[in-house]
Design an enzyme around this catalytic site. Structure first.
Site, PDB file in Angstrom:
ATOM      1  N   ASP A   1       1.231  -1.354   0.046  1.00  0.00           N
ATOM      2  CA  ASP A   1      -0.011  -0.012   0.181  1.00  0.00           C
ATOM      3  C   ASP A   1       0.612   1.292  -0.077  1.00  0.00           C
ATOM      4  OD1 ASP A   1      -2.320  -1.317  -0.245  1.00  0.00           O
ATOM      5  OD2 ASP A   1      -2.535  -1.191   2.181  1.00  0.00           O
TER       6      ASP A   1
ATOM      7  N   ASN B   1      -5.701   8.264   1.991  1.00  0.00           N
ATOM      8  CA  ASN B   1      -5.217   7.413   2.910  1.00  0.00           C
ATOM      9  C   ASN B   1      -6.459   8.709   4.148  1.00  0.00           C
ATOM     10  OD1 ASN B   1      -5.348   4.813   2.595  1.00  0.00           O
ATOM     11  ND2 ASN B   1      -3.424   5.258   3.690  1.00  0.00           N
TER      12      ASN B   1
ATOM     13  N   ALA C   1      -6.421   2.649   8.568  1.00  0.00           N
ATOM     14  CA  ALA C   1      -5.709   3.000   8.146  1.00  0.00           C
ATOM     15  C   ALA C   1      -5.590   3.464  10.066  1.00  0.00           C
ATOM     16  CB  ALA C   1      -4.582   3.369   7.374  1.00  0.00           C
ATOM     17  N   TYR C   2      -4.264   4.842   9.918  1.00  0.00           N
ATOM     18  CA  TYR C   2      -4.105   4.756  11.028  1.00  0.00           C
ATOM     19  C   TYR C   2      -5.986   5.397  12.244  1.00  0.00           C
ATOM     20  CZ  TYR C   2      -1.517   8.208  14.128  1.00  0.00           C
ATOM     21  OH  TYR C   2      -1.168   9.162  15.504  1.00  0.00           O
TER      22      TYR C   2
ATOM     23  N   LYS D   1      -8.032   3.424  11.801  1.00  0.00           N
ATOM     24  CA  LYS D   1      -8.956   2.752  13.424  1.00  0.00           C
ATOM     25  C   LYS D   1      -8.393   2.554  13.815  1.00  0.00           C
ATOM     26  CE  LYS D   1      -9.875  -2.239  12.416  1.00  0.00           C
ATOM     27  NZ  LYS D   1      -9.119  -2.736  13.667  1.00  0.00           N
TER      28      LYS D   1
END
Length: 276
Positions: A45, A131, A171-172, A174
């Site tokens: 990713d 993101n 990503a962050y 979560k």
């Protein structure tokens, strides 16, 4: 069709990149690092995030597809042993692709985050994130007023704030306790990092999800230097008057040659055991 292949830089990824370069040329595609119609990333990713920012100025003309050479990611659909099939599918779609457009009928579009930083000298900077964007400061706690559609919502005090896209919600966001949002929903999410909550200071304490017609604005209360991250990029901003976030008018296009449902990715990333 013009293509570019970007490698993570390890031995396996470089080997696969060289093979892709040669074999895509054999099916009459043209290698073009500057103006590709399709970008193939080999790595994970992070490699695709790098490619996104490299070609962010070409989002209307370029689609992306990822081959993962490590753990399964949310952007890399293909495994190294599947590149024969991928090359055949890319070659077959080349004749159907129209100049200046993503691959018709074989594409999915994900929403992006627009970030506009307004400075006290009236200078503006605009960025896009695939993101998330995070805002922190090394000078004590982050203290900012949060406005929703120009109306004061709360005053945040804590370690920082994370504003994410639906595809970045895994990503962050979560790890901060944010919700996982399907990329079909045009929305952005605000999550707190270690907010201060007591009798004097109070925040909502829950992630907030904003639809595409809403905007979220952060206004500094104290003069500070701010550490801003956009996906994997990080920089220092001074003399910040406000930072405005919303769903960007642009979208990112992924060439989707095989069905890989989002919730299946979530399950395999966070729930299913590795049966390798």
């Amino acid at each position: 069709m013009k293509f570019a292949v970007i490698s993570r830089g390890d031995e396996l990824s470089n080997q696969l990149k060289n093979e892709m370069d040669q074999r895509l040329a054999q099916v009459n595609l043209t290698q073009d690092e500057h103006n590709p119609d399709i970008v193939i990333t080999v790595g994970g990713d992070g490699t695709l995030l790098e490619a996104f920012h490299r070609y962010v100025h070409r989002l209307e003309q370029t689609s992306f597809v990822g081959i993962h050479t490590g753990h399964l990611g949310f952007y890399a659909d293909w495994q190294p042993h599947e590149i024969d099939m991928l090359i055949r599918l890319i070659g077959a779609s080349a004749g159907e692709q129209k100049d200046g457009s993503c691959l018709s009928g074989q594409s999915v579009y994900y929403p992006l985050l627009e970030v506009i930083i307004h400075h006290t000298d009236e200078k503006e900077e605009r960025f896009l994130a695939l993101n998330e964007c995070t805002v922190k400061t090394s000078e004590g706690s982050l203290v900012m007023d949060i406005e929703v559609n120009d109306e004061h919502f709360e005053t945040f005090r804590g370690d920082g704030l994370c504003i994410s896209t639906p595809s970045g919600s895994t990503a962050y966001n979560k790890s901060l306790g944010g919700a996982i949002v399907h990329p079909a929903l045009p929305a952005i999410q605000l999550a707190e990092m270690a907010s201060i909550n007591n009798r004097v200071y109070r925040t909502i304490g829950s992630p907030l999800i904003f639809p595409e017609h809403h905007r979220c604005t952060l206004k500094p209360i104290n003069e500070r230097s701010y550490q801003i991250t956009l996906d994997h990029l990080s920089f220092l901003e001074q003399n910040v008057d406000k930072i405005v976030f919303r769903v960007a008018p642009e979208k990112v296009c992924f060439a989707r040659y095989q069905r890989f449902p989002f919730w299946k990715r979530v399950k395999e990333s966070f729930i299913s055991e590795n049966r390798g």
